[in-house]
Design a protein around this motif. Structure first.
Motif, PDB file in Angstrom:
ATOM      1  N   VAL A 205       4.657   1.056 -12.504  1.00  0.00           N
ATOM      2  CA  VAL A 205       3.661   1.075 -11.204  1.00  0.00           C
ATOM      3  C   VAL A 205       3.842   2.550 -10.928  1.00  0.00           C
ATOM      4  O   VAL A 205       4.606   3.520 -11.210  1.00  0.00           O
ATOM      5  N   HIS A 206       2.824   3.967 -10.525  1.00  0.00           N
ATOM      6  CA  HIS A 206       1.739   4.433 -10.991  1.00  0.00           C
ATOM      7  C   HIS A 206       2.710   5.623  -9.228  1.00  0.00           C
ATOM      8  O   HIS A 206       3.048   4.855  -8.049  1.00  0.00           O
ATOM      9  N   GLY A 207       3.715   6.434 -10.066  1.00  0.00           N
ATOM     10  CA  GLY A 207       4.271   7.186  -8.883  1.00  0.00           C
ATOM     11  C   GLY A 207       3.631   7.084  -7.346  1.00  0.00           C
ATOM     12  O   GLY A 207       3.525   7.089  -6.457  1.00  0.00           O
ATOM     13  N   PRO A 208       2.275   8.318  -7.350  1.00  0.00           N
ATOM     14  CA  PRO A 208       1.607   8.495  -6.228  1.00  0.00           C
ATOM     15  C   PRO A 208       0.814   7.404  -5.837  1.00  0.00           C
ATOM     16  O   PRO A 208       1.599   7.047  -4.013  1.00  0.00           O
ATOM     17  N   LEU A 209       0.879   6.029  -6.101  1.00  0.00           N
ATOM     18  CA  LEU A 209       0.371   5.172  -5.320  1.00  0.00           C
ATOM     19  C   LEU A 209       1.907   4.582  -4.652  1.00  0.00           C
ATOM     20  O   LEU A 209       1.162   3.935  -3.739  1.00  0.00           O
ATOM     21  N   GLN A 210       3.086   4.624  -5.525  1.00  0.00           N
ATOM     22  CA  GLN A 210       3.977   3.918  -4.446  1.00  0.00           C
ATOM     23  C   GLN A 210       4.088   5.108  -3.202  1.00  0.00           C
ATOM     24  O   GLN A 210       4.303   4.707  -1.886  1.00  0.00           O
ATOM     25  N   ALA A 211       4.204   6.090  -3.120  1.00  0.00           N
ATOM     26  CA  ALA A 211       4.205   7.118  -2.336  1.00  0.00           C
ATOM     27  C   ALA A 211       3.009   7.122  -0.900  1.00  0.00           C
ATOM     28  O   ALA A 211       3.479   6.448  -0.070  1.00  0.00           O
TER      29      ALA A 211
END
Length: 273
Positions: A205-211
């Motif tokens: 899962v993309h880091g920016p999506l989690q953020a």
């Protein structure tokens, strides 16, 4: 001096427009995780992507090292974390300019080998009005080896009074976010590559999506976009594993985290104020 050090201080600009379609795609991709109100925090990560021809891409689907960012001699790339200062939101119909400066580059020795860190400063403006300031840290790592010790993250402590939202990242969600951000990184859609080459337990899962999930929960709790939002990646979140977006009060604002439920590990943490 390492040749990569010559990149420190380099600056460049790019422009993009927030179309009504892009704003709608962002809301649709987040779905129930999108905060209330007209603003779409973290929409800037869907703007001003690096656009290169296939011949200019590396094995991982990112721009080949040395073209957009320096070649650190390390194969794998991930978002390590960052800090966002929000002055005002971004809205459909606006023309946005992103000014980027490579502020720092350094190496460290980790338990799995050498690590390289690149620190970028982004400034997003509409006309002459500064809307968002961001410091982004990217980490580069060596390829996994057969004798590399397994990484066993610590189990998450109990947050009994946390506000939370459940999220199940699916391959469709990851594909749509990759398309919307023009992110060709194969760990997000190419299962054989993610597991066989980079050694992950599945699609990542993309880091920016989690953020983004944590930022939007903070917005709903605080009733506004946080003026300051800092986040740090701790462990990969793997597709199709249920997770919880959690927040609890902290001095001056909120402490947030993304917790993978079954293993009870924190994959990303954040603060908002």
């Amino acid at each position: 001096m390492n040749i990569a050090q010559d990149w420190i201080g380099r600056a460049w600009q790019s422009e993009d427009q927030i179309t009504a379609r892009r704003a709608a795609e962002f809301r649709a991709t987040l779905g129930p995780q999108h905060c209330a109100g007209e603003a779409s925090p973290c929409l800037q990560w869907c703007l001003c992507p690096d656009i290169l021809e296939p011949s200019q891409l590396g094995r991982d689907g990112h721009p080949r090292k040395g073209l957009v960012l320096p070649d650190l001699g390390l194969a794998r790339r991930m978002w390590a974390g960052g800090k966002i200062t929000s002055h005002q939101g971004l809205f459909a119909g606006e023309q946005i300019t992103r000014s980027t400066t490579l502020r720092d580059l350094r190496y460290k020795e980790g338990r799995s080998g050498r690590l390289g860190f690149v620190e970028l400063e982004h400034r997003y403006s509409c006309a002459d009005e500064l809307r968002i300031e961001e410091v982004q840290t990217i980490v580069y790592r060596e390829d996994p080896s057969d004798d590399e010790p397994p990484n066993v993250p610590a189990r998450a402590e109990d947050w009994p009074k946390a506000e939370s939202r459940a999220v199940l990242p699916t391959s469709t969600m990851l594909f749509r976010y990759s398309a919307m951000t023009f992110n060709g990184h194969r760990i997000h859609y190419d299962h054989p590559y993610a597991t066989g080459v980079e050694g992950y337990g599945g699609l990542v899962v993309h880091g920016p999506l989690q953020a983004t999930w944590m930022m939007h929960l903070a917005c709903d709790i605080m009733g506004r976009v946080p003026a300051q939002f800092s986040y740090r990646g701790l462990s990969p979140l793997i597709c199709d594993r249920p997770a919880m977006i959690e927040a609890r009060p902290a001095a001056g604002g909120l402490e947030l985290r993304l917790r993978e439920v079954e293993a009870n590990i924190v994959t990303m943490s954040a603060t908002a104020s």
